[in-house]
Design a protein around this motif. Structure first.
Motif, PDB file in Angstrom:
ATOM      1  N   ALA A  54      68.427  -1.191 -42.344  1.00 23.65           N
ATOM      2  CA  ALA A  54      68.087  -2.416 -42.544  1.00 23.65           C
ATOM      3  C   ALA A  54      66.332  -2.595 -42.868  1.00 23.65           C
ATOM      4  CB  ALA A  54      68.486  -3.374 -41.382  1.00 23.65           C
ATOM      5  N   ARG A  55      65.749  -1.817 -42.046  1.00 21.54           N
ATOM      6  CA  ARG A  55      64.313  -1.645 -41.834  1.00 21.54           C
ATOM      7  C   ARG A  55      63.866  -1.255 -43.370  1.00 21.54           C
ATOM      8  NH1 ARG A  55      62.610   3.830 -39.462  1.00 21.54           N
ATOM      9  NH2 ARG A  55      63.442   4.316 -41.504  1.00 21.54           N
ATOM     10  N   ASP A  56      64.545  -0.123 -44.055  1.00 19.56           N
ATOM     11  CA  ASP A  56      64.103   0.245 -45.245  1.00 19.56           C
ATOM     12  C   ASP A  56      64.670  -0.728 -46.435  1.00 19.56           C
ATOM     13  OD1 ASP A  56      63.270   2.488 -43.970  1.00 19.56           O
ATOM     14  OD2 ASP A  56      64.877   3.686 -44.312  1.00 19.56           O
ATOM     15  N   SER A  60      58.665  -4.681 -49.724  1.00 19.75           N
ATOM     16  CA  SER A  60      57.070  -4.752 -49.631  1.00 19.75           C
ATOM     17  C   SER A  60      56.764  -5.087 -48.319  1.00 19.75           C
ATOM     18  CB  SER A  60      56.379  -5.999 -50.683  1.00 19.75           C
ATOM     19  OG  SER A  60      56.854  -5.303 -52.085  1.00 19.75           O
ATOM     20  N   PRO A  61      56.979  -4.388 -47.208  1.00 16.23           N
ATOM     21  CA  PRO A  61      56.325  -4.588 -45.965  1.00 16.23           C
ATOM     22  C   PRO A  61      55.073  -4.639 -45.688  1.00 16.23           C
ATOM     23  CG  PRO A  61      57.428  -2.416 -45.974  1.00 16.23           C
ATOM     24  CD  PRO A  61      57.755  -3.094 -47.551  1.00 16.23           C
ATOM     25  N   ALA A  62      54.510  -5.627 -44.939  1.00 18.71           N
ATOM     26  CA  ALA A  62      53.157  -5.509 -44.788  1.00 18.71           C
ATOM     27  C   ALA A  62      52.624  -4.341 -43.927  1.00 18.71           C
ATOM     28  CB  ALA A  62      52.726  -7.088 -44.084  1.00 18.71           C
ATOM     29  N   ALA A  63      51.608  -3.967 -44.086  1.00 24.30           N
ATOM     30  CA  ALA A  63      50.987  -2.918 -43.322  1.00 24.30           C
ATOM     31  C   ALA A  63      50.678  -3.397 -41.951  1.00 24.30           C
ATOM     32  CB  ALA A  63      49.579  -2.368 -43.685  1.00 24.30           C
ATOM     33  N   GLY A  64      51.063  -2.790 -40.860  1.00 21.16           N
ATOM     34  CA  GLY A  64      51.004  -3.319 -39.575  1.00 21.16           C
ATOM     35  C   GLY A  64      52.234  -4.148 -39.079  1.00 21.16           C
ATOM     36  N   LEU A  65      53.198  -4.103 -40.097  1.00 24.27           N
ATOM     37  CA  LEU A  65      54.526  -4.758 -39.634  1.00 24.27           C
ATOM     38  C   LEU A  65      55.329  -3.997 -38.566  1.00 24.27           C
ATOM     39  CD1 LEU A  65      56.227  -7.291 -40.232  1.00 24.27           C
ATOM     40  CD2 LEU A  65      57.774  -5.589 -41.896  1.00 24.27           C
ATOM     41  N   ILE A  66      55.758  -4.572 -37.362  1.00 24.67           N
ATOM     42  CA  ILE A  66      56.405  -4.004 -36.104  1.00 24.67           C
ATOM     43  C   ILE A  66      57.854  -4.323 -36.188  1.00 24.67           C
ATOM     44  CG2 ILE A  66      56.495  -3.516 -33.917  1.00 24.67           C
ATOM     45  CD1 ILE A  66      53.271  -3.781 -33.890  1.00 24.67           C
ATOM     46  N   ILE A  67      58.782  -3.310 -35.867  1.00 26.23           N
ATOM     47  CA  ILE A  67      60.208  -3.497 -35.549  1.00 26.23           C
ATOM     48  C   ILE A  67      60.604  -2.694 -34.586  1.00 26.23           C
ATOM     49  CG2 ILE A  67      60.527  -4.367 -37.829  1.00 26.23           C
ATOM     50  CD1 ILE A  67      62.191  -1.257 -37.139  1.00 26.23           C
ATOM     51  N   TYR A  68      61.879  -2.740 -33.992  1.00 26.76           N
ATOM     52  CA  TYR A  68      62.374  -2.032 -33.093  1.00 26.76           C
ATOM     53  C   TYR A  68      63.711  -1.335 -33.706  1.00 26.76           C
ATOM     54  CZ  TYR A  68      64.760   0.293 -29.060  1.00 26.76           C
ATOM     55  OH  TYR A  68      65.319   1.211 -28.118  1.00 26.76           O
ATOM     56  N   CYS A  69      63.529  -0.052 -33.900  1.00 26.74           N
ATOM     57  CA  CYS A  69      64.512   0.449 -34.841  1.00 26.74           C
ATOM     58  C   CYS A  69      65.879   0.889 -33.844  1.00 26.74           C
ATOM     59  CB  CYS A  69      64.113   1.905 -35.543  1.00 26.74           C
ATOM     60  SG  CYS A  69      65.225   2.747 -36.366  1.00 26.74           S
ATOM     61  N   THR A  70      66.942   0.379 -33.996  1.00 27.48           N
ATOM     62  CA  THR A  70      68.180   0.673 -33.257  1.00 27.48           C
ATOM     63  C   THR A  70      68.633   1.991 -33.456  1.00 27.48           C
ATOM     64  OG1 THR A  70      69.518  -0.458 -34.866  1.00 27.48           O
ATOM     65  CG2 THR A  70      68.672  -1.611 -32.784  1.00 27.48           C
ATOM     66  N   THR A  71      68.267   2.518 -34.518  1.00 27.98           N
ATOM     67  CA  THR A  71      69.069   3.980 -34.919  1.00 27.98           C
ATOM     68  C   THR A  71      68.161   5.069 -33.988  1.00 27.98           C
ATOM     69  OG1 THR A  71      69.206   3.171 -37.349  1.00 27.98           O
ATOM     70  CG2 THR A  71      69.320   5.760 -36.935  1.00 27.98           C
ATOM     71  N   SER A  72      66.945   4.814 -33.830  1.00 27.13           N
ATOM     72  CA  SER A  72      66.291   6.125 -33.030  1.00 27.13           C
ATOM     73  C   SER A  72      65.836   5.431 -31.849  1.00 27.13           C
ATOM     74  CB  SER A  72      65.049   6.235 -33.968  1.00 27.13           C
ATOM     75  OG  SER A  72      64.070   5.352 -34.314  1.00 27.13           O
ATOM     76  N   ASN A  73      66.067   4.246 -31.711  1.00 32.12           N
ATOM     77  CA  ASN A  73      65.778   3.559 -30.267  1.00 32.12           C
ATOM     78  C   ASN A  73      64.084   3.583 -29.992  1.00 32.12           C
ATOM     79  OD1 ASN A  73      68.361   2.648 -29.652  1.00 32.12           O
ATOM     80  ND2 ASN A  73      68.842   4.778 -28.774  1.00 32.12           N
ATOM     81  N   CYS A  74      63.442   3.202 -31.140  1.00 33.83           N
ATOM     82  CA  CYS A  74      62.003   3.429 -31.031  1.00 33.83           C
ATOM     83  C   CYS A  74      61.263   2.262 -31.557  1.00 33.83           C
ATOM     84  CB  CYS A  74      61.489   4.825 -31.688  1.00 33.83           C
ATOM     85  SG  CYS A  74      59.878   5.315 -31.505  1.00 33.83           S
ATOM     86  N   LEU A  75      60.237   1.987 -31.298  1.00 37.44           N
ATOM     87  CA  LEU A  75      59.224   1.251 -31.965  1.00 37.44           C
ATOM     88  C   LEU A  75      59.039   1.767 -33.300  1.00 37.44           C
ATOM     89  CD1 LEU A  75      56.827  -0.717 -29.517  1.00 37.44           C
ATOM     90  CD2 LEU A  75      58.815  -1.823 -30.866  1.00 37.44           C
ATOM     91  N   ASN A  76      58.820   1.073 -34.284  1.00 42.56           N
ATOM     92  CA  ASN A  76      58.210   1.424 -35.759  1.00 42.56           C
ATOM     93  C   ASN A  76      57.376   0.608 -36.102  1.00 42.56           C
ATOM     94  OD1 ASN A  76      61.404   2.873 -37.432  1.00 42.56           O
ATOM     95  ND2 ASN A  76      60.369   3.321 -35.360  1.00 42.56           N
ATOM     96  N   PHE A  77      56.208   0.916 -37.148  1.00 44.78           N
ATOM     97  CA  PHE A  77      55.159   0.245 -37.665  1.00 44.78           C
ATOM     98  C   PHE A  77      55.036   0.890 -39.139  1.00 44.78           C
ATOM     99  CE2 PHE A  77      52.303   3.521 -36.128  1.00 44.78           C
ATOM    100  CZ  PHE A  77      51.190   3.180 -37.440  1.00 44.78           C
TER     101      PHE A  77
END
Length: 283
Positions: A54-56, A60-77
């Motif tokens: 879903a993240r991918d 055109s995600p903005a630079a600095g956009l933050i999500i929590y990835c449930t696949t790796s259980n980790c914050l992503n930016f």
């Protein structure tokens, strides 16, 4: 439905204050440098949670956009080119007495022990404060700690008067402080004035033989005399500074033990030119 929407909107606006170009949640004074200042002492910030797929799929995600990835259980930016994970190491848990802790000033590690409801360092402070002295051999700093003038141990903080309350951090790490006379008295009371329970097992002899049943691990490291530039009473006595001033500004209280008797002494004496060890106690 319109009434319900209005109530919901008002409820939201009660927790959000808008000032010029920044907003605050649970605060009427958002920080001037923050577009959004969220204040809470029992809740955290919860970013959008989604799978890597879903993240991918974000266009055109903005630079600095933050999500929590449930696949790796980790914050992503998103760094403008790629998604980067922010897992890092585990966050440290709250300190529990009995565990070791690190003095962030120099990386030295200290054990701790709870005695009489107080948490004590179970090793002499070895922070290399200006003017402190270091012994060698079996009495090197990592074993017994360094030796400090009383004024050096205070680090410019005002001393406590006899019976005075408060905390004097002095030369101790953040979150720890120099023990007061009253705290040394309480330590003595907790072990029923049996200093052998505080001494390491290889310290003292006869009726003064250490048992270290408390885990305090005191070493009879003696003291340093600036008048003679020598270490004195090494292996025979121990001396620990308190933060409490004596009858005059030229005197201070300290804790002392020797190798012959189990007694614990919390007494006052002149502090000029005399260097004693330091044991810190948790705030």
């Amino acid at each position: 439905m319109k009434k319900l929407f209005t109530i919901s909107l008002l409820t939201l606006l009660m927790g959000i204050s808008s000032f010029a170009q920044n907003m605050g949640v649970n605060t009427t004074t958002p920080h001037a440098t923050a577009m959004l200042d969220v204040v809470s002492n029992n809740k955290g910030f919860l970013p959008p949670r989604m799978s890597a797929a879903a993240r991918d799929s974000i266009v055109s995600p903005a630079a600095g956009l933050i999500i929590y990835c449930t696949t790796s259980n980790c914050l992503n930016f998103f760094n403008g080119t790629d998604w980067v994970e922010l897992c890092g190491s585990l966050a440290p848990s709250a300190f529990v007495c009995g565990a070791t802790f690190i003095d962030q000033r120099d990386g030295k590690v200290y054990p701790s022990v709870s005695i009489g409801g107080k948490c004590w360092m179970a090793k002499g402070l070895a922070f290399n404060a200006s003017g402190s002295q270091a012994n060698t051999g079996a009495y090197h700093p990592d074993s017994v700690g360094r030796y400090y003038l009383w004024t050096n141990a205070l680090q410019g903080s005002p001393a406590l008067t006899l019976g005075g309350t408060g905390i004097v951090k002095g030369v101790c790490p953040t979150g720890w402080h120099l023990p007061s006379k009253e705290e040394f008295d309480a330590l003595s009371a907790a072990v029923v004035d049996d200093g052998n329970t505080l001494k390491r097992q290889d310290q003292g002899g006869g009726t003064g033989q250490g048992t270290n049943t408390t885990g305090f691990g005191q070493i009879l490291a003696g003291r340093y005399s600036a008048s003679t530039s020598t270490f004195q009473s090494v292996g025979a006595s121990s001396f620990l500074w308190s933060s409490t001033e004596g009858a005059t500004t030229a005197r201070a209280y300290y804790q002392a033990m020797d190798n012959t008797f189990p007694d614990i002494y919390v007494i006052e004496g002149p502090h000029a030119n005399i260097f004693y060890n330091v044991r810190c106690v948790k705030d």
